[in-house]
Structure formats: structure tokens, C-alpha cells
Design an enzyme around this catalytic site. Structure first.
Site, mmCIF file in Angstrom:
data_model
loop_
_atom_site.group_PDB
_atom_site.id
_atom_site.type_symbol
_atom_site.label_atom_id
_atom_site.label_comp_id
_atom_site.label_asym_id
_atom_site.label_seq_id
_atom_site.Cartn_x
_atom_site.Cartn_y
_atom_site.Cartn_z
ATOM 1 N N GLU A 1 0.863 -1.201 -0.038
ATOM 2 C CA GLU A 1 -0.183 -0.062 -0.042
ATOM 3 C C GLU A 1 1.095 1.287 -0.047
ATOM 4 O O GLU A 1 1.648 1.385 1.024
ATOM 5 C CB GLU A 1 -0.837 0.156 1.231
ATOM 6 C CG GLU A 1 -1.900 1.243 1.269
ATOM 7 C CD GLU A 1 -2.313 1.560 2.636
ATOM 8 O OE1 GLU A 1 -2.541 2.378 3.315
ATOM 9 O OE2 GLU A 1 -2.738 0.260 3.506
ATOM 10 N N LYS B 1 -11.101 -0.581 6.929
ATOM 11 C CA LYS B 1 -9.737 -0.399 7.711
ATOM 12 C C LYS B 1 -10.103 0.208 9.021
ATOM 13 O O LYS B 1 -10.621 1.290 9.113
ATOM 14 C CB LYS B 1 -8.829 0.708 6.889
ATOM 15 C CG LYS B 1 -7.617 1.084 7.602
ATOM 16 C CD LYS B 1 -6.738 1.960 6.704
ATOM 17 C CE LYS B 1 -5.539 2.629 7.521
ATOM 18 N NZ LYS B 1 -5.171 3.744 6.699
ATOM 19 N N ARG C 1 1.400 10.216 0.820
ATOM 20 C CA ARG C 1 1.896 11.179 1.591
ATOM 21 C C ARG C 1 3.067 11.935 1.129
ATOM 22 O O ARG C 1 3.666 12.865 1.995
ATOM 23 C CB ARG C 1 2.345 10.538 3.139
ATOM 24 C CG ARG C 1 0.948 9.809 3.569
ATOM 25 C CD ARG C 1 1.593 9.441 4.971
ATOM 26 N NE ARG C 1 0.701 8.131 5.653
ATOM 27 C CZ ARG C 1 1.146 7.221 6.599
ATOM 28 N NH1 ARG C 1 2.155 7.618 7.294
ATOM 29 N NH2 ARG C 1 0.304 6.296 6.807
#
Length: 205
Positions: free
Chosen positions: A40, A127, A44
Site C-alpha cells: 500500500e 480499515k 503522503r
């Protein structure tokens, strides 16, 4: 295809923060060598899409985009080769854009209200984030009792030591973690250490 199907049976999802596309090949080699061909890539950093694109182009990794906050970022992830999208929270706009593109999506949820909103959007996997700060496994147990149809991917504060405990619960599909792809390892190019950390005793990847 469901989110769990896209994860391909891998119960550990390395959460990658990488701003150097040139390191993507070394990272990809290390994950594959460690028997954990999934990543993943979090949005960012400025070069996250380029890193994702390079990993996806290999063809031997299941690559997704993480920390996706907007529908526009969903488009970028899709164009970069992402097979799944992960968000820290639940955005209907993000979910609907993923659904329109046929992308599996795993939104963040840590409350019953958020899980009900996810169910309303046709999802059955969330999640659980931030996992440790939100009560850890005790909260997962409580939520799964109310929502037996939901699968959880705890992420946030999960370690190599706590991951097996989470994974032993039947409602937990996988866990997300960064211990095997810690930023200092990636910055130093310590690919052998990345490979070694992919293994988690007693847990099928």
C-alpha cells in the site's frame, strides 16, 4: 472483485511511505523475496504516484494507494496502476469514485456509525484505524459482534508482536503495518532486512 479478493489472501499489507521512485525496484524485489508481494503506497509524499506506477509496472506485486482523501486522488491512483485504494476515514465521494472505476476500496472506520455508513455504500470490509488508539482488538471484537458481516483490516500502531493476535480473530482479514518497510530501512536501502521482516511466525502472508 471484493477488497479481500484483491488482497489475494495476503494477511499482511506493508504500508509504504517512499518519496524516491528510484528505490521502488529494490523495495519490490525485497517484498517478493520475502513472500509478501503486496504494498500500500501512501499518498503522503510528492512522488507517491511515481513510486506506485513503478511498482505496479513490475507485474509481480499487488499494489494499492493509501491515504487517499479525494476523488481526484482516486483517479491518480487508478491511472498509476493501483488495484485497491485505502483511506484513513470514510468519504462517500472516494468510495463512489472507486466503485465507478472498478477499484476495490477499504475506507477507514473505527465506530459503529462509520461502519453503518460503509454498509450503506455497499462495502463489507473496512480499515480499522487508528487501530491501537481506537481500542485495539477489544474494539474489533465489540464491533464484529454487532456487524458479523464486516471484515476488518486493523492499521495504525500494529506491530510484528501484536499482528498475530489481531489475525487470530475471524473478523480480521488482514493487518496493515510498516515495521517491514520502516522509513529508515527504505532510506538506507536495507533490502535484506525488509525481506527478513516480511516473515511473521505463525502467520500466512
Amino acid at each position: 472483485m471484493s477488497a479481500v479478493d484483491v488482497l489475494g489472501g495476503h494477511r499482511l499489507v506493508p504500508v509504504v511511505v517512499l518519496d524516491d521512485p528510484g528505490s521502488a525496484d529494490g523495495l519490490g524485489d525485497a517484498l517478493v523475496a520475502g513472500g509478501l508481494p503486496i504494498a500500500e503506497v501512501t499518498f503522503r509524499t510528492r512522488e507517491a504516484a511515481a513510486v506506485l506506477r513503478r511498482l505496479a509496472a513490475r507485474g509481480d506485486l499487488v499494489v494499492g494507494a493509501g491515504t487517499v482523501l479525494t476523488a481526484t486522488q482516486v483517479d491518480v491512483a487508478y491511472e498509476s496502476g493501483a488495484k485497491f485504494v485505502v483511506s484513513p476515514g470514510l468519504s462517500a465521494a472516494v468510495v463512489r469514485r472507486c466503485q465507478a472505476l472498478g477499484l476495490a476500496v477499504i475506507p477507514g472506520a473505527s465506530t459503529a456509525t462509520e461502519i453503518m455508513a460503509a454498509l450503506d455504500l455497499g462495502l463489507d470490509t473496512v480499515k480499522f484505524f487508528p487501530a491501537e488508539a481506537s481500542g485495539g482488538l477489544a474494539t474489533v471484537k465489540a464491533l464484529s459482534a454487532a456487524f458479523p458481516q464486516v471484515r476488518f483490516v486493523p492499521t495504525g500502531g500494529v506491530t510484528a508482536q501484536s499482528a498475530p493476535t489481531y489475525l487470530a480473530h475471524p473478523a480480521v482479514a488482514a493487518v496493515g503495518g510498516s515495521w517491514m518497510v520502516a522509513p529508515d530501512l527504505l532510506a538506507a536501502g536495507k533490502w535484506d532486512e525488509v525481506t527478513a521482516r516480511c516473515a511473521l511466525p505463525g502467520v500466512t502472508s
